[in-house]
Design an enzyme around this catalytic site. Structure first.
Site, short mmCIF file in Angstrom:
data_model
loop_
_atom_site.label_atom_id
_atom_site.label_comp_id
_atom_site.label_asym_id
_atom_site.label_seq_id
_atom_site.Cartn_x
_atom_site.Cartn_y
_atom_site.Cartn_z
N MET A 1 -9.02 8.27 -0.33
CA MET A 1 -9.92 8.65 0.78
C MET A 1 -10.42 10.07 0.55
O MET A 1 -9.66 10.94 0.12
CB MET A 1 -9.18 8.58 2.10
CG MET A 1 -8.49 7.25 2.38
SD MET A 1 -7.79 7.20 4.04
CE MET A 1 -6.84 5.68 3.94
N HIS B 1 -1.29 -1.40 -4.18
CA HIS B 1 -2.55 -1.01 -3.54
C HIS B 1 -2.57 0.51 -3.35
O HIS B 1 -1.66 1.08 -2.75
CB HIS B 1 -2.68 -1.73 -2.19
CG HIS B 1 -4.00 -1.52 -1.51
ND1 HIS B 1 -5.13 -2.23 -1.85
CD2 HIS B 1 -4.36 -0.68 -0.51
CE1 HIS B 1 -6.14 -1.84 -1.08
NE2 HIS B 1 -5.70 -0.89 -0.25
N ASP C 1 -4.75 3.69 -1.95
CA ASP C 1 -5.86 4.07 -1.07
C ASP C 1 -6.34 5.48 -1.39
O ASP C 1 -5.62 6.45 -1.22
CB ASP C 1 -5.38 4.02 0.39
CG ASP C 1 -5.17 2.60 0.87
OD1 ASP C 1 -6.12 1.80 0.77
OD2 ASP C 1 -4.05 2.28 1.33
N SER D 1 0.85 -1.20 0.00
CA SER D 1 0.00 0.00 0.00
C SER D 1 0.88 1.24 0.00
O SER D 1 1.66 1.47 0.93
CB SER D 1 -0.89 0.01 1.24
OG SER D 1 -1.45 1.30 1.39
N MET E 1 -11.66 -5.69 5.39
CA MET E 1 -10.84 -4.77 6.19
C MET E 1 -10.55 -5.41 7.55
O MET E 1 -11.47 -5.84 8.24
CB MET E 1 -11.57 -3.44 6.41
CG MET E 1 -11.72 -2.57 5.17
SD MET E 1 -10.19 -2.23 4.27
CE MET E 1 -9.22 -1.38 5.52
N MET F 1 -12.15 4.57 -0.75
CA MET F 1 -12.84 4.83 0.52
C MET F 1 -13.51 6.19 0.38
O MET F 1 -13.11 7.18 0.99
CB MET F 1 -11.83 4.79 1.68
CG MET F 1 -11.41 3.36 2.02
SD MET F 1 -9.86 3.30 2.94
CE MET F 1 -8.70 3.35 1.57
N ASP G 1 -6.79 -6.30 4.35
CA ASP G 1 -6.14 -4.99 4.38
C ASP G 1 -6.19 -4.41 5.78
O ASP G 1 -7.27 -4.20 6.33
CB ASP G 1 -6.88 -4.08 3.38
CG ASP G 1 -6.28 -2.68 3.26
OD1 ASP G 1 -5.21 -2.43 3.80
OD2 ASP G 1 -6.92 -1.85 2.57
N HIS H 1 -8.35 1.17 -4.07
CA HIS H 1 -9.29 0.99 -2.96
C HIS H 1 -9.98 2.33 -2.69
O HIS H 1 -9.38 3.23 -2.11
CB HIS H 1 -8.50 0.50 -1.74
CG HIS H 1 -9.30 0.30 -0.50
ND1 HIS H 1 -8.71 0.12 0.74
CD2 HIS H 1 -10.64 0.23 -0.28
CE1 HIS H 1 -9.65 -0.05 1.66
NE2 HIS H 1 -10.83 0.03 1.07
#
Ligand code: DX5
Ligand code: ZN
Length: 218
Positions: A40, A36, A38, A11, A140, A71, A178, A69
């Site tokens: 957000m 990965h 992330d 990540s 998660m 979020m 994760d 991913h």
């Protein structure tokens, strides 16, 4: 003894954002399978990270598979931007308010993979009917929002239950975990049935990245 290939997805949340190219190429050369990423929005989770422009830029410096991913509260509004930026897999959260089956199909329409993620308190039953359409379920193992948190043991039963369901119905769906993945928790997750492991702080804080990636697979 597990027989399936284990996918390791470092990540980049734990990478050096002042030198992403260097860190990405480091994990690529060290044997990472996926990257990965992330995303957000400060709304679905209490943190803001990166968006599509960064993904577009790093797409030019690596051949790694981009595991994005999301979020974010409204993935249905943004998935196309992430697909265009170079995502190979887009995972959104089961807890958002949108037509999930529709969104999975929309993502797959572009020829990329679609995943759904569940927070630690969300049950497998919430996504059960979507399993035939999904390429991946991301379980998660911490509350989403930040890297460097501790693995939540009480989530292990969900990995086992999901594995049973996927095997018994012969679905073609990867189980990814994760949050708080290190040499110890990786083993627990693989034994429970996970096929893909996200790991941020464990990999990026290591002084031998190649060795840590190898260790996670065993
Ligand atoms: C947390 C993110 C994770 C995070 C994992 O919300 O989804 O991908 O980067 O970091 P570690 O491995 O440090 O728990
Ligand atoms: Zn993540």
């Amino acid at each position: 003894m597990h027989m399936e290939k284990i996918i390791i997805a470092p990540s980049i949340l734990s990478a050096n954002f002042a030198n992403l190219q260097k860190d990405i190429q480091m994990v690529e050369n060290a044997g990472a399978d996926w990257l990965h990423i992330d995303v957000m929005d400060g709304h679905f989770v209490p943190n803001i990270t990166i968006g599509a422009p960064v993904i577009k830029s790093i797409r030019k410096v690596t051949n790694l598979f981009f595991d994005v991913h999301l979020m974010i509260s409204e993935p249905q509004k943004y998935y196309q931007v992430f697909q265009k930026a170079g995502a190979n897999l887009i995972t959104f959260h089961s807890e958002v308010n949108t037509d999930k089956k529709n969104l999975i199909q929309d993502i797959k329409y572009f020829g990329i993979k679609a995943g759904i993620s569940i927070k630690p308190k969300t049950n497998i039953s919430e996504i059960e009917e979507l399993l035939p359409y999904l390429d991946l379920v991301l379980i998660m193992t911490v509350e989403p929002g930040f890297g460097g948190q501790s693995f939540m043991d009480n989530v292990i039963y969900k990995i086992k239950d999901l594995k049973k369901l996927i095997n018994s119905r012969k679905y073609n769906c990867i189980i990814e975990v994760d949050g708080g993945i290190n040499d110890q928790t990786a083993k627990i997750c693989i034994n429970a049935g996970a096929n893909a492991l996200v790991s941020g702080s464990y990999i990026f804080s290591s002084n031998n990245v190649k060795e840590s990636i190898q260790t996670l697979k065993i």
